[in-house]
Design an enzyme around this catalytic site. Sequence first.
Site, mmCIF file in Angstrom:
data_model
loop_
_atom_site.group_PDB
_atom_site.id
_atom_site.type_symbol
_atom_site.label_atom_id
_atom_site.label_comp_id
_atom_site.label_asym_id
_atom_site.label_seq_id
_atom_site.Cartn_x
_atom_site.Cartn_y
_atom_site.Cartn_z
ATOM 1 N N ASP A 74 0.820 -1.211 0.000
ATOM 2 C CA ASP A 74 0.000 0.000 0.000
ATOM 3 C C ASP A 74 0.852 1.259 0.000
ATOM 4 O O ASP A 74 2.077 1.206 0.155
ATOM 5 C CB ASP A 74 -0.972 0.001 1.195
ATOM 6 C CG ASP A 74 -0.282 -0.374 2.514
ATOM 7 O OD1 ASP A 74 0.957 -0.293 2.591
ATOM 8 O OD2 ASP A 74 -0.992 -0.754 3.456
ATOM 9 N N ASN A 110 -6.932 -2.715 14.898
ATOM 10 C CA ASN A 110 -8.341 -2.913 14.531
ATOM 11 C C ASN A 110 -8.521 -4.116 13.588
ATOM 12 O O ASN A 110 -9.597 -4.326 13.054
ATOM 13 C CB ASN A 110 -8.920 -1.637 13.894
ATOM 14 C CG ASN A 110 -8.264 -1.290 12.556
ATOM 15 O OD1 ASN A 110 -7.401 -2.018 12.058
ATOM 16 N ND2 ASN A 110 -8.679 -0.175 11.972
ATOM 17 N N HIS A 121 -6.939 -4.626 10.726
ATOM 18 C CA HIS A 121 -6.714 -4.387 9.287
ATOM 19 C C HIS A 121 -5.459 -5.108 8.803
ATOM 20 O O HIS A 121 -4.525 -5.368 9.560
ATOM 21 C CB HIS A 121 -6.708 -2.895 8.939
ATOM 22 C CG HIS A 121 -5.487 -2.132 9.334
ATOM 23 N ND1 HIS A 121 -5.495 -0.765 9.514
ATOM 24 C CD2 HIS A 121 -4.209 -2.507 9.584
ATOM 25 C CE1 HIS A 121 -4.284 -0.353 9.836
ATOM 26 N NE2 HIS A 121 -3.482 -1.388 9.893
ATOM 27 N N GLU A 160 -9.457 -1.810 5.909
ATOM 28 C CA GLU A 160 -10.000 -1.509 7.225
ATOM 29 C C GLU A 160 -11.234 -2.370 7.505
ATOM 30 O O GLU A 160 -11.795 -2.971 6.570
ATOM 31 C CB GLU A 160 -10.389 -0.015 7.285
ATOM 32 C CG GLU A 160 -9.235 0.946 6.996
ATOM 33 C CD GLU A 160 -8.250 1.078 8.160
ATOM 34 O OE1 GLU A 160 -8.212 0.211 9.061
ATOM 35 O OE2 GLU A 160 -7.484 2.064 8.149
HETATM 36 P P1 PGA Z 1 2.709 -1.466 12.724
HETATM 37 O O1 PGA Z 1 1.491 -1.419 11.711
HETATM 38 O O2 PGA Z 1 3.659 -2.497 12.236
HETATM 39 O O3 PGA Z 1 3.267 -0.070 12.667
HETATM 40 O O4 PGA Z 1 2.150 -1.815 14.064
HETATM 41 C C1 PGA Z 1 0.941 -2.606 11.262
HETATM 42 C C2 PGA Z 1 -0.281 -2.303 10.436
HETATM 43 O O5 PGA Z 1 -0.959 -1.300 10.702
HETATM 44 O O6 PGA Z 1 -0.581 -3.088 9.521
#
Ligand code: PGA
Length: 262
Positions: free
Chosen positions: A77, A154, A156, A161
């Site tokens: 992404d 959450n 995702h 999301e």
């Molecule tokens: P993080 O993010 O590795 O910064 O915890 C993971 C994500 O949001 O997919």
Amino acid sequence: MNNQTPHVEPIRLVVVPDVLSMAARGADEIEVVLKDAAQPVLGLATGGTMEHLYPELIRRFQAGKISFRNATTFNLDEYYPIEATHPQSYRCFMGEKLFNYVDLTLTPVEGARWGQTFVPNVGGEHVGAVCLGYEQAIIKAGGIDVQILGIGKNGHIAFNEPGTSPWSRTRIVKLAENTREANARYFGSSADVPEFAVTMGISTILEADKIVLLASGEGKAAAIKRALTGPVSADCPASYLQLHPNVTFIVDRAAARDLALP
Ligand code: PGA
């Protein structure tokens, strides 16, 4: 087993003592693909979790254990809108954390593609064309051999999301407010985090041959539990991984806290 019976293997769970072991086990998965495939195709991710993985890959490259010479990479992404040169763009993140230190070519070709590396930067192009082109580039490369994922609190995966359809493909999405807050640490404030992103969809991710999800820390414990043991539901997009036959979760003890382990 009867060949006509659809069969989905459960997600393999690997619990490791700490974040460094998580990075080492994750790097092992990439090393296997880099060594076994003539033209390895890696699905890569950004975020704090990956900041542990990439130094380990660089170490192995410098030690002569792995080479990215024949690899193609696709990132999950990118924010939208954002310039590729913006310090918080995922294109920059990948350069600073991995690409600039290994034997990948990085000559800019077009928005999404620089040499052997793809990040869905939109630049001045039409966003729909970039999304479609991204899907086509993955197919042209022969599909992703191993897709690395982090997980949001959450639930995702990539920027898919809660509420995301399992049929989703690469597209533009609006970021959840809690995702913008989680990423405010990089931009100074959540108001400065772009409102949108271009992300591979759930269907795009599920087409990878193998999926490896990395997580560390107690903050991820609830999401890990829902992804592994909860219903397959849009409420926790990572739960869609239960539908894929070859998924490994590599999590440290803190992220495994809510699981009933022997
Ligand atoms: P993080 O993010 O590795 O910064 O915890 C993971 C994500 O949001 O997919």
